[in-house]
Design an enzyme around this catalytic site. Sequence first.
Site, PDB file in Angstrom:
ATOM      1  N   LEU A  49     -19.747  -8.653   6.900  1.00  0.00           N
ATOM      2  CA  LEU A  49     -19.104  -9.497   7.946  1.00  0.00           C
ATOM      3  C   LEU A  49     -18.847  -8.605   9.250  1.00  0.00           C
ATOM      4  O   LEU A  49     -18.281  -7.554   9.249  1.00  0.00           O
ATOM      5  CB  LEU A  49     -17.861  -9.957   7.415  1.00  0.00           C
ATOM      6  CG  LEU A  49     -18.009 -11.137   6.126  1.00  0.00           C
ATOM      7  CD1 LEU A  49     -16.364 -11.295   5.548  1.00  0.00           C
ATOM      8  CD2 LEU A  49     -18.699 -12.306   6.488  1.00  0.00           C
TER       9      LEU A  49
ATOM     10  N   ALA B 246      -5.178   4.170  -3.004  1.00  0.00           N
ATOM     11  CA  ALA B 246      -6.070   4.906  -2.015  1.00  0.00           C
ATOM     12  C   ALA B 246      -7.122   5.654  -2.604  1.00  0.00           C
ATOM     13  O   ALA B 246      -6.826   6.387  -3.651  1.00  0.00           O
ATOM     14  CB  ALA B 246      -5.077   5.982  -1.251  1.00  0.00           C
TER      15      ALA B 246
ATOM     16  N   LYS C 138       0.956  -1.117  -0.114  1.00  0.00           N
ATOM     17  CA  LYS C 138       0.178  -0.049  -0.074  1.00  0.00           C
ATOM     18  C   LYS C 138       0.871   1.206   0.080  1.00  0.00           C
ATOM     19  O   LYS C 138       1.258   1.845   1.214  1.00  0.00           O
ATOM     20  CB  LYS C 138      -0.810   0.126   1.218  1.00  0.00           C
ATOM     21  CG  LYS C 138      -1.994   1.061   1.034  1.00  0.00           C
ATOM     22  CD  LYS C 138      -2.771   1.171   2.329  1.00  0.00           C
ATOM     23  CE  LYS C 138      -3.919   1.917   2.335  1.00  0.00           C
ATOM     24  NZ  LYS C 138      -4.833   1.863   0.996  1.00  0.00           N
TER      25      LYS C 138
END
Length: 229
Positions: A209, A120, A39
Site C-alpha cells: 500500500l 521490537a 509498544k
Amino acid sequence: MAKQTYFVAGTDTDVGKTVAAAGLLAAANNQGLATIGLKPIAAGCERTEEGLRNSDALLLQNTASINLPYEQVNPFSFEPPIAPHIAAIEENRMLSADRIAALCRGALMQPADFAIVEGAGGWRVPLSDRETMANIPKQLKIPVIMVVGIKLGCINHALLTAESIARDGLRLAGWIANAVSPEMSCYKENVATIATMLRAPLIAEIPFLENPSPENVAQYIEIDKLQTL
C-alpha cells in the site's frame, strides 16, 4: 486485562509490525470494541518538547480508542535506531522483562475489549544477556499474532519464529502476510506454503500500500479468525 490481548511479533525487523498492529486496532474499533495499543520498547525516537517520541508508538496511541499517556504506551524510549539492549547499555539502563511486563499490566488495567502489545524487531531480539523479547509475552501469558513480511526468505523466517513461539509455551493465535515489496516474485506461492505449514489461521493479507493508514489496512484484517481458545 482486556478480554482479548495479543502480542504482535515480527519474523524480522521492517516486516510491518506496526502497520499490522495499527490495522488490528482499527479493525477492532470498527467492530465497536474498546482498544488499547502498547509498544513498551522503541528505538529510533525523536527528541521533542515533550521528550523522546517514536512514530510507531504514536501511531498505536492515536489509533487506539482508549487514550493513554505516551509514557504508558512507550515506557522505554531510545533515540538511536539500534538494537534496544545496546541502546540501553549505552544509556546505563537495564531492560527487564519483569519490569516491562509490570508496566504493560498497569496500562492494561484500563477496561478494554481488545489490546495489542507490539514487540521490537524479531522474536529473539535481546533485552539483556539473559532475556529476549519473547520473555515479555511469556510474563504476560498472552497469545501471539505473527507478522510475516513477504520477501525472499520469509518461509524460513516464519516457520522458525512459529517454532520458537510454540517452544516458549505460547499460542500462535494467527498470522498476517504483509507485502513489503511491490515486486515480490511468487508472492501467492510463498503465502500458500506458509499457510499450509502453519496450524494458525491466516487472518490478513495486506497488499503493498502506498498509504498504509490504519483504516486502509483494517479492511484486509479479519480479527474474527483469531484463535481465542
